[in-house]
Design an enzyme around this catalytic site. Structure first.
Site, PDB file in Angstrom:
ATOM      1  N   GLY A 155      -4.914   2.607  -3.374  1.00 18.17           N
ATOM      2  CA  GLY A 155      -6.215   3.191  -3.679  1.00 18.17           C
ATOM      3  C   GLY A 155      -6.077   4.323  -4.681  1.00 18.17           C
ATOM      4  O   GLY A 155      -7.041   4.766  -5.281  1.00 18.17           O
ATOM      5  N   SER A 161      -5.042   0.374   6.208  1.00 14.45           N
ATOM      6  CA  SER A 161      -6.446   0.785   6.226  1.00 14.45           C
ATOM      7  C   SER A 161      -7.387  -0.330   5.805  1.00 14.45           C
ATOM      8  O   SER A 161      -6.958  -1.407   5.397  1.00 14.45           O
ATOM      9  CB  SER A 161      -6.654   1.990   5.295  1.00 14.45           C
ATOM     10  OG  SER A 161      -5.900   3.092   5.750  1.00 14.45           O
ATOM     11  N   ASP A 203       0.881  -1.162   0.000  1.00 18.87           N
ATOM     12  CA  ASP A 203       0.000   0.000   0.000  1.00 18.87           C
ATOM     13  C   ASP A 203       0.923   1.217   0.000  1.00 18.87           C
ATOM     14  O   ASP A 203       2.073   1.139   0.441  1.00 18.87           O
ATOM     15  CB  ASP A 203      -0.864  -0.036   1.269  1.00 18.87           C
ATOM     16  CG  ASP A 203      -1.561   1.278   1.525  1.00 18.87           C
ATOM     17  OD1 ASP A 203      -2.246   1.773   0.609  1.00 18.87           O
ATOM     18  OD2 ASP A 203      -1.399   1.832   2.627  1.00 18.87           O
ATOM     19  N   MET A 204       0.435   2.350  -0.475  1.00 14.60           N
ATOM     20  CA  MET A 204       1.292   3.539  -0.535  1.00 14.60           C
ATOM     21  C   MET A 204       1.087   4.482   0.658  1.00 14.60           C
ATOM     22  O   MET A 204       1.943   4.606   1.515  1.00 14.60           O
ATOM     23  CB  MET A 204       1.087   4.260  -1.874  1.00 14.60           C
ATOM     24  CG  MET A 204       1.634   3.424  -3.038  1.00 14.60           C
ATOM     25  SD  MET A 204       1.347   4.154  -4.680  1.00 14.60           S
ATOM     26  CE  MET A 204       2.400   5.590  -4.601  1.00 14.60           C
ATOM     27  N   ASP A 205      -0.086   5.128   0.699  1.00 11.48           N
ATOM     28  CA  ASP A 205      -0.330   6.113   1.763  1.00 11.48           C
ATOM     29  C   ASP A 205      -0.462   5.443   3.122  1.00 11.48           C
ATOM     30  O   ASP A 205      -1.261   4.531   3.303  1.00 11.48           O
ATOM     31  CB  ASP A 205      -1.587   6.930   1.434  1.00 11.48           C
ATOM     32  CG  ASP A 205      -1.407   7.719   0.147  1.00 11.48           C
ATOM     33  OD1 ASP A 205      -0.807   8.794   0.205  1.00 11.48           O
ATOM     34  OD2 ASP A 205      -1.836   7.225  -0.917  1.00 11.48           O
TER      35      ASP A 205
END
Length: 247
Positions: free
Chosen positions: A47, A198, A12-14
């Protein structure tokens, strides 16, 4: 069987790869380079739309597959699309109306670009939609919007932050995206490490051979993960690559 050999890490990035300042730390960058050099596959599973993921992909010199908009798109390489799942236009109209009803910030990814509450002259019917999101710090409004979206029974509903809701077509998730990448590469989900913080990361964390929750992850992510690591400010990606992918 001895210890599992992992072949791919899905990031995932953020809140995971990126610091709060939205940068990739030198430690994380170095570990990703080492993993690639060792013949491992490193992919982003985000996302974000490809438009906003791309600067980081380029910075890291990645030519590997990418899962964008929570699985709405899967890229074979940064410039070759493998699959794309569009949202029905009628559904986008309904979600847009919901955002106006509750007067909250919304944003959406279309093939043509990123749109939000401040986008002028947007014709919903002329664009090809991938993901829709709502953001508000008003918990009550968020609950109402989520309930209304659930009642429509045609979305995968997650978040990428406690104050937002993200919607994709039913059955589309980061897990479905990473599974498509595995089929492409001829590897199993059991050979995958997935990291996230998340609700939109839960599907891939559960489906992966090793599911890793960030130290800064939402509580429910930590509950379903196999392990919980340090935070995105403490080079968690480098730590996990060193501990599980390269040893």
């Amino acid at each position: 069987m001895g210890s599992q050999t992992y072949k791919l890490i899905a990031l995932d990035m953020d809140g995971t790869l990126l610091t709060e300042e939205k940068t990739v730390s030198a430690e994380n960058r170095k570990a990703i380079a080492a993993a690639l050099k060792a013949g491992k596959t490193v992919i982003m599973s985000t996302g974000r739309g490809v438009q906003s993921a791309m600067p980081y992909i380029k910075e890291l010199g990645l030519n590997t597959p990418i899962v964008t908009v929570n699985g709405g798109e899967v890229w074979e390489t940064p410039d070759k699309l493998l699959s794309r799942q569009l949202m029905e236009t009628a559904a986008v109209h309904e979600l847009h109306a919901l955002a106006q009803k509750y007067d909250v910030w919304w944003w959406a990814y279309a093939v043509e670009g990123i749109f939000n509450r401040e986008s002028a002259a947007m014709d919903i019917d002329k664009l090809h939609w991938l993901k829709f999101g709502f953001f508000t710090e008003n918990e009550e409004k968020l609950k109402h919007i989520r309930a209304a979206a659930e009642a429509m029974e045609r979305f995968e509903i997650t978040n990428s932050h406690p104050c937002n809701i993200e919607l994709n077509p039913q059955g589309i998730s980061k897990a479905s995206g990473v599974q498509a990448v595995c089929r492409l590469l001829g590897i199993e989900m059991s050979e995958v490490i997935a990291m996230g913080d998340s609700e939109n990361d839960i599907s891939m964390i559960q489906a992966a051979g090793l599911g890793v929750a960030m130290g800064n992850a939402q509580e429910e992510v930590k509950q379903i993960a196999d392990v919980t690591t340090v935070t995105n400010e403490e080079h968690a990606v480098a730590k996990v690559i060193d501990e599980y992918l390269l040893k």
